[in-house]
Every structure is written in structure tokens, then in C-alpha cells.
Write an enzyme that holds these catalytic residues in place. Structure first.
Site, PDB file in Angstrom:
ATOM      1  N   ASP A   1      19.186  29.158 -41.484  1.00 50.71           N
ATOM      2  CA  ASP A   1      20.524  28.641 -41.478  1.00 50.71           C
ATOM      3  C   ASP A   1      21.091  28.114 -42.644  1.00 50.71           C
ATOM      4  OD1 ASP A   1      20.476  28.861 -38.563  1.00 50.71           O
ATOM      5  OD2 ASP A   1      20.960  26.916 -38.000  1.00 50.71           O
TER       6      ASP A   1
ATOM      7  N   GLU B   1      26.850  27.582 -22.627  1.00 50.07           N
ATOM      8  CA  GLU B   1      25.582  26.967 -21.843  1.00 50.07           C
ATOM      9  C   GLU B   1      25.645  25.669 -21.274  1.00 50.07           C
ATOM     10  OE1 GLU B   1      23.010  30.071 -24.333  1.00 50.07           O
ATOM     11  OE2 GLU B   1      22.573  27.977 -24.707  1.00 50.07           O
TER      12      GLU B   1
ATOM     13  N   GLY C   1      10.211  22.656 -44.038  1.00 50.07           N
ATOM     14  CA  GLY C   1      11.099  23.013 -42.582  1.00 50.07           C
ATOM     15  C   GLY C   1      10.201  24.146 -41.624  1.00 50.07           C
TER      16      GLY C   1
ATOM     17  N   PHE D   1      12.289  27.887 -37.225  1.00 54.75           N
ATOM     18  CA  PHE D   1      12.393  29.267 -36.640  1.00 54.75           C
ATOM     19  C   PHE D   1      11.903  30.054 -38.195  1.00 54.75           C
ATOM     20  CE2 PHE D   1      14.655  28.356 -33.162  1.00 54.75           C
ATOM     21  CZ  PHE D   1      13.804  28.746 -32.036  1.00 54.75           C
TER      22      PHE D   1
ATOM     23  N   VAL E   1      11.566  15.979 -47.327  1.00 56.56           N
ATOM     24  CA  VAL E   1      11.735  16.167 -48.694  1.00 56.56           C
ATOM     25  C   VAL E   1      13.109  15.538 -49.024  1.00 56.56           C
ATOM     26  CG1 VAL E   1      12.222  18.264 -50.129  1.00 56.56           C
ATOM     27  CG2 VAL E   1      10.211  18.174 -48.605  1.00 56.56           C
TER      28      VAL E   1
ATOM     29  N   ALA F   1      18.483  31.910 -34.159  1.00 57.22           N
ATOM     30  CA  ALA F   1      17.089  31.843 -34.358  1.00 57.22           C
ATOM     31  C   ALA F   1      16.538  33.377 -34.767  1.00 57.22           C
ATOM     32  CB  ALA F   1      16.521  31.506 -32.938  1.00 57.22           C
TER      33      ALA F   1
HETATM   34  C1  LIG Z   1      21.683  23.882 -29.190  1.00 56.97           C
HETATM   35  C2  LIG Z   1      21.596  25.062 -30.106  1.00 56.97           C
HETATM   36  C3  LIG Z   1      21.227  26.399 -29.268  1.00 56.97           C
HETATM   37  C4  LIG Z   1      21.024  27.433 -30.019  1.00 56.97           C
HETATM   38  N1  LIG Z   1      20.849  28.567 -29.233  1.00 56.97           N
HETATM   39  C5  LIG Z   1      20.810  29.855 -29.766  1.00 56.97           C
HETATM   40  C6  LIG Z   1      20.564  30.970 -29.226  1.00 56.97           C
HETATM   41  O1  LIG Z   1      20.522  30.965 -28.027  1.00 56.97           O
HETATM   42  N2  LIG Z   1      19.980  32.038 -29.789  1.00 56.97           N
HETATM   43  C7  LIG Z   1      19.719  32.024 -31.053  1.00 56.97           C
HETATM   44  O2  LIG Z   1      19.419  33.018 -31.680  1.00 56.97           O
HETATM   45  N3  LIG Z   1      20.167  30.877 -31.952  1.00 56.97           N
HETATM   46  C8  LIG Z   1      20.402  29.831 -31.450  1.00 56.97           C
HETATM   47  N4  LIG Z   1      20.446  28.546 -32.059  1.00 56.97           N
HETATM   48  C9  LIG Z   1      20.580  28.695 -33.494  1.00 56.97           C
HETATM   49  C10 LIG Z   1      18.980  28.373 -33.909  1.00 56.97           C
HETATM   50  O3  LIG Z   1      18.517  27.700 -33.188  1.00 56.97           O
HETATM   51  C11 LIG Z   1      19.055  28.334 -35.261  1.00 56.97           C
HETATM   52  O4  LIG Z   1      19.875  29.320 -36.118  1.00 56.97           O
HETATM   53  C12 LIG Z   1      17.879  28.294 -35.949  1.00 56.97           C
HETATM   54  O5  LIG Z   1      17.004  27.058 -35.504  1.00 56.97           O
HETATM   55  C13 LIG Z   1      17.728  28.324 -37.156  1.00 56.97           C
HETATM   56  O6  LIG Z   1      16.249  28.253 -38.073  1.00 56.97           O
HETATM   57  P1  LIG Z   1      15.931  27.457 -39.176  1.00 56.97           P
HETATM   58  O7  LIG Z   1      14.618  27.488 -39.522  1.00 56.97           O
HETATM   59  O8  LIG Z   1      17.056  27.710 -40.325  1.00 56.97           O
HETATM   60  O9  LIG Z   1      16.500  25.859 -38.951  1.00 56.97           O
HETATM   61  P2  LIG Z   1      15.518  24.944 -37.798  1.00 56.97           P
HETATM   62  O10 LIG Z   1      15.134  25.698 -36.711  1.00 56.97           O
HETATM   63  O11 LIG Z   1      16.871  24.025 -37.668  1.00 56.97           O
HETATM   64  O12 LIG Z   1      14.457  24.077 -38.497  1.00 56.97           O
HETATM   65  C14 LIG Z   1      14.734  23.390 -39.745  1.00 56.97           C
HETATM   66  C15 LIG Z   1      13.561  22.128 -39.805  1.00 56.97           C
HETATM   67  O13 LIG Z   1      13.600  21.895 -40.796  1.00 56.97           O
HETATM   68  C16 LIG Z   1      13.194  20.251 -40.804  1.00 56.97           C
HETATM   69  N5  LIG Z   1      13.571  19.536 -41.824  1.00 56.97           N
HETATM   70  C17 LIG Z   1      15.136  19.498 -42.020  1.00 56.97           C
HETATM   71  N6  LIG Z   1      15.364  18.545 -43.114  1.00 56.97           N
HETATM   72  C18 LIG Z   1      14.055  18.382 -43.605  1.00 56.97           C
HETATM   73  C19 LIG Z   1      13.706  17.532 -44.761  1.00 56.97           C
HETATM   74  N7  LIG Z   1      14.671  17.158 -45.643  1.00 56.97           N
HETATM   75  N8  LIG Z   1      12.387  17.510 -45.041  1.00 56.97           N
HETATM   76  C20 LIG Z   1      11.277  18.199 -44.326  1.00 56.97           C
HETATM   77  N9  LIG Z   1      11.768  18.958 -43.155  1.00 56.97           N
HETATM   78  C21 LIG Z   1      13.151  19.010 -42.720  1.00 56.97           C
HETATM   79  C22 LIG Z   1      13.496  19.976 -39.303  1.00 56.97           C
HETATM   80  O14 LIG Z   1      12.883  19.025 -38.763  1.00 56.97           O
HETATM   81  C23 LIG Z   1      13.334  21.216 -38.548  1.00 56.97           C
HETATM   82  O15 LIG Z   1      12.095  21.513 -38.043  1.00 56.97           O
HETATM   83  C24 LIG Z   1      20.843  27.389 -31.267  1.00 56.97           C
HETATM   84  C25 LIG Z   1      20.968  26.151 -32.033  1.00 56.97           C
HETATM   85  C26 LIG Z   1      21.394  25.054 -31.228  1.00 56.97           C
HETATM   86  C27 LIG Z   1      21.339  23.742 -32.090  1.00 56.97           C
END
Ligand SMILES: Cc1cc2nc3c(=O)[nH]c(=O)nc-3n(C[C@H](O)[C@H](O)[C@H](O)COP(=O)(O)OP(=O)(O)OC[C@H]3O[C@@H](n4cnc5c(N)ncnc54)[C@H](O)[C@@H]3O)c2cc1C
Length: 473
Positions: free
Chosen positions: A326, A189, A29, A32, A97, A344
Site C-alpha cells: 500500500d 462488507e 512490515g 502482505f 521503525v 492484498a
Molecule cells: C478492512 C479492510 C478490508 C480489506 N479487504 C480487502 C480485500 O477484500 N481484498 C484485498 O485484496 N485487499 C483488501 N484490503 C486491503 C489490503 O488489506 C491491503 O492492501 C494490504 O494489507 C496491504 O499490504 P501491505 O503489506 O502493504 O500493508 P499491511 O498489510 O497493512 O502491513 C503493514 C505492516 O507494517 C507494520 N508496520 C507499520 N508501520 C510500522 C513501523 N513503523 N515499524 C514496523 N512495522 C510497521 C504493520 O504492523 C503491518 O503489519 C482490505 C483492507 C482493510 C483495512
């Protein structure tokens, strides 16, 4: 194999052998959490493989801008290879994955490639949740990926185009009715941006319709918008939304969606309304790999599929298997056992912490528990309108909006993005324009049956050609 056969100089061979003997951290992943972990491992004596099914990092907080034509997809995405190109110990692999074997310490990709690890960071995020009504997904798309945002953009602009051609007043109103379900930050938003779009940006662009007739309804099941925020900021957000022309309906739940008919329950009564564009911002569920981990390790998951992690973000009994972002249910911070929110900011902190933890463990140094230091939270509603809870101070209106702009620009990953977004926002601000209003993909509206779409095509010919007879397009 000899150096002559491989064509490599002995020093190069030695370097590769040395590298291969380094502790191998696999990060799944590049969101963030994963990206911040990879960046923070830059100078560590480890080799890192970052695997993502996409070749780019996506700045999800600005997806709503893409969905409403304010920014283009490339403005909020950065190629993972280029973000990490200077980190020589990091290898980027594009692949999905599909399985993890925590006992054998390996992950399997979609095409059966297997990658072994010494430490694994799983940060595959979340997707939207329809609470048992997955069949609504086609009619009420959520926003999690670039494709989702482009689909939402397609539907929004197509609805205005279809309304321009529609002669039946009731159906035209349904086409001009946009229902946003869920008044968390994303819903707020999106509703605010839709209002600006309809009432400002495109107000003079159509001949047959008046975009001022557009109805934007924001539905929330709880008793206020932005439920996790302090009540005075929720109240300020509601006032800002209404000023923009958004109709806010709280304590209202969607009970059914059938074509363009949406059933809404309020005060125990269910009433139907017609809306061709329903946008889902009501909930999230964890990536399916959370379930895989739970099955393989016996770890517990919560109601939305997040893995319950130990205080160092590891999976209980698997000290080299970590969950970030997340996908992690981290409940070790607050006395009330409430897990950290999926934001994020939390994900970035988790990523950096995991890098530090792996380095400390390798150096046989003590590891302290993860602790998230909240810098506050903010949500933008529209031009000059936002709310910010900065812990030591609460702001609304222009000051909150100004801070929101700079925080979001600051955290965009690449310099190019930052500059582009800043310039575009300045342009949009002064001109009220949204330049990325492209309709791509097919031209059907899922809420309207094919028969209705065909009938509308028939009418277009009648309207455009000025003919009296109904001619099939
Ligand atoms: C529309 C929207 C608005 C948001 N606004 C805000 C905000 O204003 N402020 C804030 O703090 N947070 C905000 N968030 C929440 C924030 O974006 C998430 O909490 C954050 O992205 C989580 O980070 P992460 O690294 O856990 O997952 P993600 O950023 O979702 O990254 C997961 C990654 O894993 C990859 N992936 C998934 N499954 C697989 C797999 N099986 N194999 C390989 N790769 C895989 C995906 O391609 C992705 O790149 C928002 C979310 C959304 C959807």
C-alpha cells in the site's frame, strides 16, 4: 574472542561469521507485501531481518468479521515467528521503525536500536484517512488494526445494549442507527454484515427493543456502490444490500460529525441525522514512513502519501531501497498512468517480485519491471451474496459468494486459521450465529456525552428496579 570464551564450537562460530557476511535484507512490515517477500527469500543466499511493530501478521480483509462478532481476533492473525519459523535465514524482530537513513543504509527503531541493511524493503502499509477531519476519528472509527475491529465491535454491541435500556424513543432510534461511510469493498462488507447481525443473529435476543428497528445506512460520495467495479456489479451489489435491509445513499458526503449528529450533503443540500454509531470506510493514507523516505531521498509522494516508485519498485536513485504494498505508488503499468490499487493481491505480488529482484540482482542477472497480473476482484455482501469480477467472467449472488469464501480461506496464512475459519463459517452459516459478540473495554459510547450516559445509567435503575423515582446509578 576465543571459542573457549564464547562457549561456541569453532564450526558454529564459522557459521555465524559466514552468515553475517551474507547480504542483509531488512524488511519493515510483516503485512502482505513484507511477509510474501520474506517467504520468497527463504532459500536465497541472504540473511533476512523482518521488523514489525506487531508480533503477528493480520489478514485485514476479514477484519469486518471480527468487528461484527463472526470471528475472533486470533482467527485472522498469525504470529510472524511461527509463520517464518522454518526459514532459517529469517530473523523476526518486534519493533517500530521510526527513522530511515538511506545514505548510511540503516533503520532506527523506537528505542534507538539501529539496524544496518544492504537492501531494504519498506512495506508499512496504510491507515484510514479523514480528509482533513482527523478529529472525527474518535467518533467514526475506521478499521485497519485488530484494535480498530475490536473497538468497532464494542461500539456495535454496546449500542444495542444501550438501546435496550433507553426509554426516550428518539435517542433509542439514534442508538439503533448505524452509518457506514464509504461504499468500497470494506463499507459494503461491513454494512451487509451489520444487516445480517441485526435482522437475523440477534433478532430474538432483546426484551425492550426490536432489532428489526435497526437502520443501517451506507453512504457513498460517488454515484454508485463499489465505484471501481463494473457498473453491472455495482448495481447487483446495491440490490443485494437493499435485500438485506441496508439503505444505500449515493452522491452523499459527510460534512460534519458532532456527537450523535451527522451532517450529510446530498444534491447541494445539507441535512442532519442522528446516529450513535458511525463507521469510517471512506479512504486510506499511506504510512508516515513514506514521508520520511520522501524527505530523505527527494522521492515524490502522491496525494495520499504513497512513494512514487521506479518500475522495479525501487526509490529513484536508491537501487537497494524498495517500497512494497500500500505504501507504493506504482504507475508504470497502465498507459493512463493510474496507479495500482492498494489491495492484498497487489501487495503479495509485489512482495514475491521484490524477493525475486533481490535474488536476480545478487546473481547479476537482468531484472524485469514489476507487472501485476490481476486475477480479478470480489466483495462479499452477506450470506450467499457477493460480486466477483474475474476478468474473463463477472459473477454475483451465490457463485460469487462461494468463490469469495474459498479465496479468503486459501489466502489465510496458517493451516490452523484456515481450518478454524472454515469450521466457524460453516457453523455461522447453518445457525445464523456470531459467537464472538463480546463487549470489552469501557462501556461509554463516544457519540453520547458523559451527561447523557449518566442519565441513561439513572434510567437503568428506574427500569430494572421498577422504581418510580430517578435514582442515580
Ligand atoms: C478492512 C479492510 C478490508 C480489506 N479487504 C480487502 C480485500 O477484500 N481484498 C484485498 O485484496 N485487499 C483488501 N484490503 C486491503 C489490503 O488489506 C491491503 O492492501 C494490504 O494489507 C496491504 O499490504 P501491505 O503489506 O502493504 O500493508 P499491511 O498489510 O497493512 O502491513 C503493514 C505492516 O507494517 C507494520 N508496520 C507499520 N508501520 C510500522 C513501523 N513503523 N515499524 C514496523 N512495522 C510497521 C504493520 O504492523 C503491518 O503489519 C482490505 C483492507 C482493510 C483495512
Amino acid at each position: 574472542m576465543t571459542a573457549a570464551l564464547t562457549g561456541q564450537a569453532p564450526t558454529a562460530q564459522k557459521t555465524t561469521a559466514q552468515q553475517n557476511s551474507l547480504h542483509h535484507v531488512v524488511i519493515v512490515g510483516g503485512g502482505f507485501a513484507g511477509l510474501y517477500a520474506a517467504k520468497s527469500l527463504g532459500k536465497a543466499p541472504v540473511r533476512v531481518t523482518l521488523i514489525d511493530k506487531r508480533n503477528f501478521h493480520l489478514f485485514q480483509p476479514l477484519l469486518y468479521q471480527v468487528a461484527t462478532g463472526g470471528l475472533s481476533a486470533g482467527d485472522i492473525s498469525s504470529p510472524l515467528r511461527s509463520v517464518l519459523s522454518r526459514q532459517k535465514n529469517v530473523k523476526v524482530l518486534m519493533g517500530e521503525v521510526v527513522d530511515i537513513d538511506p545514505d548510511a543504509q540503516k533503520v532506527t527503531l523506537k528505542r534507538n536500536e539501529v539496524i544496518n541493511y544492504d537492501s531494504l524493503i519498506l512495506a508499512t502499509g496504510s491507515s484510514h484517512h479523514y480528509f482533513g477531519n482527523d478529529h472525527w476519528a474518535n467518533i467514526a472509527p475506521g478499521m485497519k488494526t485488530i484494535e480498530d475491529a475490536l473497538e468497532v465491535r464494542r461500539r456495535i454491541f454496546l449500542a444495542f445494549e444501550a438501546a435496550e435500556k433507553e426509554t426516550d424513543p428518539a435517542r433509542r432510534q439514534a442508538l439503533l442507527t448505524f452509518l457506514v461511510v464509504g461504499a468500497g469493498p470494506t463499507g459494503v462488507e461491513l454494512a451487509g454484515a451489520l444487516a445480517e447481525l441485526a435482522y437475523e443473529t440477534i433478532k430474538d435476543d432483546f426484551t425492550n427493543i426490536d432489532p428489526q428497528e435497526t437502520k443501517i445506512i451506507l453512504l457513498e460520495g460517488m454515484d454508485r456502490v463499489l465505484p471501481p467495479y463494473p457498473t453491472d456489479l455495482s448495481a447487483a451489489a446495491k440490490v443485494s444490500l437493499e435485500k438485506l435491509g441496508v439503505e444505500v445513499r449515493t452522491q452523499s458526503l459527510v460534512t460534519n460529525i458532532d456527537g450523535d449528529t451527522v451532517s450529510i450533503k446530498h444534491d447541494g443540500e445539507v441535512a442532519d441525522m442522528q446516529a450513535c454509531t458511525v463507521l469510517w470506510a471512506a479512504g486510506i493514507k499511506a504510512s508516515p514512513l513514506g514521508r520520511t523516505i520522501a524527505e530523505k531521498t527527494g522521492a515524490e509522494t502522491d496525494r495520499i502519501g504513497r512513494v512514487m516508485v521506479a518500475s522495479d519498485l525501487s526509490v529513484p536513485n536508491y537501487p537497494n531501497l524498495y517500497i512494497g504494498g500500500d505504501l507504493a505508488h506504482f504507475a508504470h503499468q497502465d498507459d493512463d498512468g493510474k496507479p495500482l490499487p492498494g489491495t492484498a493481491a497487489v501487495a503479495m505480488d509485489m512482495g514475491s517480485y521484490l524477493a525475486k529482484t533481490i535474488k536476480a540482482k545478487l546473481a547479476k542477472k537482468p531484472v524485469s519491471a514489476f507487472k501485476y497480473k490481476s486475477k480479478g476482484s470480489m466483495a462479499v455482501i452477506g450470506r450467499n451474496e457477493a460480486v466477483a469480477d474475474l476478468n474473463f467472467m463477472k459473477l454475483s449472488g451465490f457463485p460469487a459468494w462461494f468463490i469469495w469464501i474459498f479465496v479468503h480461506i486459501y489466502f489465510l496464512i496458517e493451516f490452523d486459521n484456515k481450518l478454524l475459519v472454515l469450521l466457524q463459517w460453516a457453523w455461522n452459516y447453518f445457525t445464523y450465529q456470531r459467537g464472538a459478540r463480546l463487549i470489552t473495554g469501557d462501556d461509554s459510547i463516544p457519540a453520547l456525552s458523559e451527561a447523557v450516559m449518566n442519565e441513561m445509567e439513572t434510567e437503568i435503575v428506574t427500569v430494572d428496579g421498577g422504581k418510580k423515582e430517578m435514582v442515580k446509578a
